[in-house]
Design a protein around this motif. Structure first.
Motif, PDB file in Angstrom:
ATOM      1  N   GLU A   1       1.633  10.291   3.244  1.00 58.36           N
ATOM      2  CA  GLU A   1       1.255   9.002   3.818  1.00 58.36           C
ATOM      3  C   GLU A   1       1.939   8.786   5.162  1.00 58.36           C
TER       4      GLU A   1
ATOM      5  N   THR B   1       0.172   8.314   8.787  1.00 54.71           N
ATOM      6  CA  THR B   1       0.430   7.161   9.652  1.00 54.71           C
ATOM      7  C   THR B   1       0.915   7.603  11.028  1.00 54.71           C
TER       8      THR B   1
ATOM      9  N   THR C   1      -6.342  10.192   2.443  1.00 53.95           N
ATOM     10  CA  THR C   1      -6.759   8.819   2.135  1.00 53.95           C
ATOM     11  C   THR C   1      -5.805   7.798   2.734  1.00 53.95           C
ATOM     12  N   GLY C   2      -4.628   8.262   3.175  1.00 55.27           N
ATOM     13  CA  GLY C   2      -3.636   7.323   3.690  1.00 55.27           C
ATOM     14  C   GLY C   2      -2.950   6.578   2.558  1.00 55.27           C
TER      15      GLY C   2
ATOM     16  N   ASN D   1      -1.968   3.896  -0.318  1.00 51.55           N
ATOM     17  CA  ASN D   1      -2.798   3.282  -1.352  1.00 51.55           C
ATOM     18  C   ASN D   1      -2.914   1.778  -1.102  1.00 51.55           C
ATOM     19  N   LEU D   2      -4.092   1.332  -0.676  1.00 54.34           N
ATOM     20  CA  LEU D   2      -4.288  -0.080  -0.335  1.00 54.34           C
ATOM     21  C   LEU D   2      -4.365  -0.974  -1.567  1.00 54.34           C
TER      22      LEU D   2
ATOM     23  N   CYS E   1     -11.126   8.146   3.909  1.00 55.90           N
ATOM     24  CA  CYS E   1     -10.095   7.627   4.814  1.00 55.90           C
ATOM     25  C   CYS E   1     -10.505   6.334   5.512  1.00 55.90           C
TER      26      CYS E   1
ATOM     27  N   TYR F   1      -8.411   3.071   5.036  1.00 57.48           N
ATOM     28  CA  TYR F   1      -7.105   3.182   5.703  1.00 57.48           C
ATOM     29  C   TYR F   1      -7.241   3.062   7.217  1.00 57.48           C
TER      30      TYR F   1
END
Length: 471
Positions: free
Chosen positions: A186, A190, A308-309, A311-312, A378, A381
């Protein structure tokens, strides 16, 4: 793809390395280690009666695999005897066998050792004959539950969740492996986003696709896209929605969301199949959804190649808790949020699509996306990261509202709670100013208060939702 020997064993037998090899290891989850130096030996292996011998090059490693349990007693032992299968690692054997794996034969050698003789056993095991002796693959049934999960002879039989299979610790692989946790991935995603983000000539935020797998392995996928297009065409003609679906692509073409492929362009490309989603009564009654998880047999999908970046989903409890604290609740969403963010030129050919010519439905035309696609793993994100970046750049006189917005978004939805109707009106007006400067239009305002639609919003009081406040 390589064979390894325990460093201690190599030293105890007084093997002398013939060379030193520098390697990077590509592991589960597309993790790649730093380059490491290994001692390279030549060793000789033989079967138990010395009727077969072979030499192979092998690399030294301190530890590369955890213990494998010996085969317990059970009905399978009778099957072994019946078929003349002799094994060394039986629990009741008088021969003591070291449980720690000291030699790992890789695919560079193993394929030459198999004789082709395979015996499926009734106990759910499969016996495979090699030039060095018999080996057994499979999962033992009929043993105690506490034992069953341990006495497995191949990794794929271990009782692991799909997520566990990405953890090198679970597989007992240590030492040379550089473990890259989900958190580290992650952080890398970023960092890459921040390094590649820019504002293009249109004044839009432009992002790069966060690749975690080399995109050279990505197939063209055109045949799958063509097959999907024919199926979509038939369904749309049956439902009478073909013209409406075509109008969406015409609209996107006019807005620069997609573009036709220029003549003569070559290079690596990837096509995305798409299908219609119909929502009667919605502001967008029909729209295409792209399947970035489709792939040809033996090849990765586009989604498998992308990070996926962060976890939202983890931020949802915080948003809901904030929403319960104050008197006035207000919600809105960003109009066509994903389509407001551009994709860098280098990545657009991996986002191609096929559609029918307007004047000849039998002819197919090629397009490519210029904006973030709904359907990429993705995309949520990329939107969230672009919003946070935009809110960090807000002018000082609007920084107070900007700070509120930073914790108000879940993907394209803005959910906030305020103290009073006056504060809410101020928030709605200033938040629209802030977001529009980044080409994000906040719309569809809903609140538990009446007459809250700000100037310029085409919504009416009939669209205002009376929220069920949680006291």
């Amino acid at each position: 793809m390589k064979s390894y020997i325990n460093s201690g064993i190599a030293q105890s037998i007084n093997y002398e390395p013939i060379s030193t090899v520098n390697l990077k290891q590509s592991l589960f989850g597309a993790i790649e280690t730093d380059e490491v130096s290994y001692k390279n030996y030549v060793i000789e292996l033989s079967n138990i009666d010395n009727s077969y011998k072979c030499k192979l090059e092998i690399l030294s490693q301190n530890r590369f695999c955890s213990e494998i349990k010996q085969i317990p007693s059970g009905p399978w032992l009778k099957e072994f005897k019946m078929h003349g299968i002799k094994l060394m690692d039986l629990e009741n054997s008088t021969i003591k066998v070291d449980k720690e794996i000291k030699l790992l034969i890789g695919a560079d050698v193993a394929c030459k050792l198999f004789t082709g003789k395979i015996i499926p056993l009734k106990s759910n095991l499969t016996a495979v004959h090699t030039r060095l002796g018999w080996t057994v693959l499979g999962k033992l049934f009929g043993s105690e539950p506490s034992v069953e999960s341990k006495h497995c002879l191949i990794i794929s039989s271990l009782k692991l969740s799909a997520g566990d299979l990405w953890s090198l610790d679970v597989l007992g692989i240590t030492g040379f492996a550089h473990r890259q946790t989900a958190k580290e991935l992650e952080e890398e995603t970023t960092k890459y986003f921040n390094e590649t983000l820019c504002v293009n000539a249109e004044g839009r935020y432009e992002v790069a696709l966060p690749w975690v797998v080399d995109n050279s392995s990505l197939p063209e996928n055109r045949k799958l896209a063509e097959k999907s297009l024919l199926s979509t065409k038939r369904k749309l003609m049956t439902s009478g929605k073909l013209e409406a679906y075509g109008e969406v692509s015409d609209n996107w073409l006019g807005l620069g969301i997609i573009e036709k492929i220029p003549q003569g362009e070559t290079g690596r490309v990837h096509y995305l199949p798409h299908r219609p989603v119909i929502k009667e009564g919605s502001s967008t009654s029909i729209r295409p959804v792209f399947n970035a998880s489709s792939h040809a047999l033996g090849f990765p999908s586009l989604n498998e190649c992308l990070s996926t970046g962060p976890n939202l989903i983890e931020i949802i409890p915080t948003i809901l808790n904030q929403f319960r604290r104050k008197y006035v609740g207000v919600m809105s969403d960003i109009e066509k949020a994903f389509l407001q963010i551009s994709i860098r030129e280098k990545d657009v050919d991996y986002l191609r699509l096929l559609w029918l010519r307007k004047d000849d439905l039998e002819q197919v035309e090629k397009y490519r996306h210029r904006r973030v696609v709904f359907g990429l793993t993705c995309s949520p994100y990329l939107l969230a990261a672009a919003l946070q970046c935009h809110l960090n750049r807000v002018q000082e006189n609007l920084s107070c509202i900007s700070e509120i917005l930073k914790t108000a978004f879940y993907v394209d939805n803005c959910v906030i709670r305020l103290d009073s109707e006056l504060q809410m009106r101020k928030f709605m007006l200033e938040s629209q100013i802030i977001m529009s400067s980044g080409n994000f239009n906040l719309r569809g305002w809903k609140s538990n208060m009446h007459s809250v639609v700000p100037n310029g919003d085409k919504s009416t009081d009939e669209n205002v939702l009376v929220l069920d406040l949680v006291r």
